[in-house]
Write a protein that holds these residues in place. Structure first.
Motif, PDB file in Angstrom:
ATOM      1  N   VAL A  33      73.510 -18.619 109.078  1.00  0.00           N
ATOM      2  CA  VAL A  33      73.015 -19.819 109.719  1.00  0.00           C
ATOM      3  C   VAL A  33      71.992 -20.501 108.822  1.00  0.00           C
ATOM      4  N   LYS A  34      72.159 -21.801 108.692  1.00  0.00           N
ATOM      5  CA  LYS A  34      71.190 -22.584 107.943  1.00  0.00           C
ATOM      6  C   LYS A  34      70.040 -22.935 108.882  1.00  0.00           C
ATOM      7  N   MET A  35      68.859 -22.508 108.516  1.00  0.00           N
ATOM      8  CA  MET A  35      67.689 -22.763 109.356  1.00  0.00           C
ATOM      9  C   MET A  35      67.170 -24.182 109.134  1.00  0.00           C
ATOM     10  N   MET A  36      66.842 -24.853 110.222  1.00  0.00           N
ATOM     11  CA  MET A  36      66.203 -26.157 110.144  1.00  0.00           C
ATOM     12  C   MET A  36      64.729 -25.968 110.445  1.00  0.00           C
ATOM     13  N   GLU A  37      63.907 -26.780 109.806  1.00  0.00           N
ATOM     14  CA  GLU A  37      62.463 -26.680 109.982  1.00  0.00           C
ATOM     15  C   GLU A  37      62.050 -27.237 111.343  1.00  0.00           C
ATOM     16  N   ASP A  38      61.166 -26.519 112.031  1.00  0.00           N
ATOM     17  CA  ASP A  38      60.707 -26.892 113.358  1.00  0.00           C
ATOM     18  C   ASP A  38      60.090 -28.289 113.367  1.00  0.00           C
ATOM     19  N   MET A  39      60.549 -29.123 114.312  1.00  0.00           N
ATOM     20  CA  MET A  39      60.050 -30.482 114.565  1.00  0.00           C
ATOM     21  C   MET A  39      60.228 -31.429 113.369  1.00  0.00           C
ATOM     22  N   LYS A  40      61.106 -31.081 112.448  1.00  0.00           N
ATOM     23  CA  LYS A  40      61.394 -31.962 111.310  1.00  0.00           C
ATOM     24  C   LYS A  40      62.773 -32.584 111.519  1.00  0.00           C
ATOM     25  N   PRO A  41      62.827 -33.925 111.666  1.00  0.00           N
ATOM     26  CA  PRO A  41      64.115 -34.570 111.895  1.00  0.00           C
ATOM     27  C   PRO A  41      65.022 -34.477 110.666  1.00  0.00           C
ATOM     28  N   GLN A  42      66.285 -34.266 110.925  1.00  0.00           N
ATOM     29  CA  GLN A  42      67.300 -34.276 109.879  1.00  0.00           C
ATOM     30  C   GLN A  42      68.521 -34.994 110.408  1.00  0.00           C
ATOM     31  N   ILE A  43      69.285 -35.559 109.497  1.00  0.00           N
ATOM     32  CA  ILE A  43      70.563 -36.140 109.887  1.00  0.00           C
ATOM     33  C   ILE A  43      71.611 -35.058 109.683  1.00  0.00           C
ATOM     34  N   VAL A  44      72.313 -34.746 110.768  1.00  0.00           N
ATOM     35  CA  VAL A  44      73.336 -33.697 110.753  1.00  0.00           C
ATOM     36  C   VAL A  44      74.683 -34.372 110.973  1.00  0.00           C
ATOM     37  N   GLU A  45      75.640 -33.987 110.155  1.00  0.00           N
ATOM     38  CA  GLU A  45      76.986 -34.542 110.272  1.00  0.00           C
ATOM     39  C   GLU A  45      77.951 -33.444 110.699  1.00  0.00           C
ATOM     40  N   HIS A  46      78.717 -33.733 111.736  1.00  0.00           N
ATOM     41  CA  HIS A  46      79.746 -32.823 112.213  1.00  0.00           C
ATOM     42  C   HIS A  46      81.105 -33.459 111.980  1.00  0.00           C
ATOM     43  N   GLY A  47      82.065 -32.654 111.535  1.00  0.00           N
ATOM     44  CA  GLY A  47      83.446 -33.097 111.558  1.00  0.00           C
ATOM     45  C   GLY A  47      83.929 -33.025 112.992  1.00  0.00           C
ATOM     46  N   PRO A 130      84.421 -36.846 114.729  1.00  0.00           N
ATOM     47  CA  PRO A 130      83.310 -36.664 113.780  1.00  0.00           C
ATOM     48  C   PRO A 130      82.127 -37.557 114.141  1.00  0.00           C
ATOM     49  N   GLN A 131      80.927 -37.079 113.803  1.00  0.00           N
ATOM     50  CA  GLN A 131      79.720 -37.854 114.114  1.00  0.00           C
ATOM     51  C   GLN A 131      78.550 -37.421 113.251  1.00  0.00           C
ATOM     52  N   LYS A 132      77.602 -38.343 113.120  1.00  0.00           N
ATOM     53  CA  LYS A 132      76.306 -38.050 112.492  1.00  0.00           C
ATOM     54  C   LYS A 132      75.250 -38.319 113.543  1.00  0.00           C
ATOM     55  N   CYS A 133      74.240 -37.462 113.599  1.00  0.00           N
ATOM     56  CA  CYS A 133      73.157 -37.624 114.565  1.00  0.00           C
ATOM     57  C   CYS A 133      71.838 -37.241 113.911  1.00  0.00           C
ATOM     58  N   VAL A 134      70.758 -37.748 114.472  1.00  0.00           N
ATOM     59  CA  VAL A 134      69.426 -37.269 114.115  1.00  0.00           C
ATOM     60  C   VAL A 134      69.180 -36.047 114.983  1.00  0.00           C
ATOM     61  N   VAL A 135      68.777 -34.947 114.349  1.00  0.00           N
ATOM     62  CA  VAL A 135      68.578 -33.685 115.060  1.00  0.00           C
ATOM     63  C   VAL A 135      67.177 -33.165 114.786  1.00  0.00           C
ATOM     64  N   VAL A 136      66.490 -32.754 115.858  1.00  0.00           N
ATOM     65  CA  VAL A 136      65.138 -32.215 115.738  1.00  0.00           C
ATOM     66  C   VAL A 136      65.072 -30.871 116.455  1.00  0.00           C
ATOM     67  N   PRO A 137      64.871 -29.767 115.703  1.00  0.00           N
ATOM     68  CA  PRO A 137      64.702 -28.464 116.336  1.00  0.00           C
ATOM     69  C   PRO A 137      63.297 -28.297 116.898  1.00  0.00           C
ATOM     70  N   ASN A 138      63.196 -27.535 117.984  1.00  0.00           N
ATOM     71  CA  ASN A 138      61.897 -27.222 118.556  1.00  0.00           C
ATOM     72  C   ASN A 138      61.938 -25.776 119.044  1.00  0.00           C
ATOM     73  N   LYS A 139      61.263 -24.897 118.320  1.00  0.00           N
ATOM     74  CA  LYS A 139      61.318 -23.460 118.612  1.00  0.00           C
ATOM     75  C   LYS A 139      60.840 -23.111 120.012  1.00  0.00           C
ATOM     76  N   SER A 140      59.920 -23.910 120.555  1.00  0.00           N
ATOM     77  CA  SER A 140      59.404 -23.602 121.892  1.00  0.00           C
ATOM     78  C   SER A 140      60.297 -24.177 122.994  1.00  0.00           C
ATOM     79  N   GLY A 141      61.335 -24.927 122.607  1.00  0.00           N
ATOM     80  CA  GLY A 141      62.236 -25.504 123.606  1.00  0.00           C
ATOM     81  C   GLY A 141      61.648 -26.682 124.350  1.00  0.00           C
ATOM     82  N   ASP A 142      60.666 -27.362 123.763  1.00  0.00           N
ATOM     83  CA  ASP A 142      60.025 -28.511 124.406  1.00  0.00           C
ATOM     84  C   ASP A 142      60.920 -29.740 124.243  1.00  0.00           C
TER      85      ASP A 142
END
Length: 193
Positions: A33-47, A130-142
């Motif tokens: 699994v590729k880890m994403m940094e907490d609360m750092k937005p990234q653009i994620v592309e899915h087929g 397929p789609q691209k989205c802005v994704v923001v992880p939050n370890k605390s689930g907020d």
């Protein structure tokens, strides 16, 4: 090794164990699994995503329904041959007017599959384009904090998002081997050049 011992081990060789070992190796590589940094937005592309899931209908006790769906997916889908990774679950919503009605609100917790073959008929099944989205992880689930960061990133970067004619959209992802909860924007329609 003497000849009798060698012959015995050759006679005991069973090729199906090689196939089983390859399945284990493939499954382990799928779990990387590729880890994403907490609360750092990234653009994620899915087929294209083939998803199977368990619907949760009505906002009444949605937390309990979500937890039942989560446990149901974690325990059952690890036995299905075409599930990519039972530890990564997507929450999706249908794009319908009744989503705003408390008793009619629908949330579907899903896992990705390569094929719908062998999936029991009672599972929800859909294929997302397929789609691209802005994704923001939050370890605390907020959820609210992650939503604010998604919205801020979309606004600051003049990104146009929308559901268009999609039947379902990804609203969030749970990665139980990685960053945990991650909030998704609506699919990106246009970005500044």
């Amino acid at each position: 090794m003497n000849n009798s011992a060698k012959k015995t081990s050759e006679e005991n060789y069973q090729p199906q164990y090689v196939t089983q070992a390859l399945k284990v190796i493939r499954r382990q590589s799928q779990f990387e699994v590729k880890m994403m940094e907490d609360m750092k937005p990234q653009i994620v592309e899915h087929g294209e995503l083939k998803l199977i899931g368990i619907p949760c209908i009505s906002l009444k006790d949605m937390s309990g329904k979500y937890h039942h769906a989560k446990e149901g997916l974690l325990s059952s889908t690890k036995h299905f041959p075409f599930v990519k990774n039972p530890s990564i679950q997507f929450g999706i919503w249908p794009e319908v007017p009744t989503q705003s009605e408390s008793d009619m609100h629908a949330y579907i917790l899903c896992v990705e599959v390569d094929s719908f073959d062998g999936v029991p008929e009672w599972y929800f099944k859909t294929t997302l384009p397929p789609q691209k989205c802005v994704v923001v992880p939050n370890k605390s689930g907020d959820y609210d904090a992650a939503c604010r960061v998604v919205d801020q990133y979309v606004n600051d970067n003049d990104i146009i998002v929308g559901a268009n004619d999609r039947k379902y959209i990804i609203c969030e992802r749970y990665n139980y081997e990685g960053e945990g909860f991650a909030k998704y924007s609506l699919p990106i329609q246009a970005m500044p050049e």
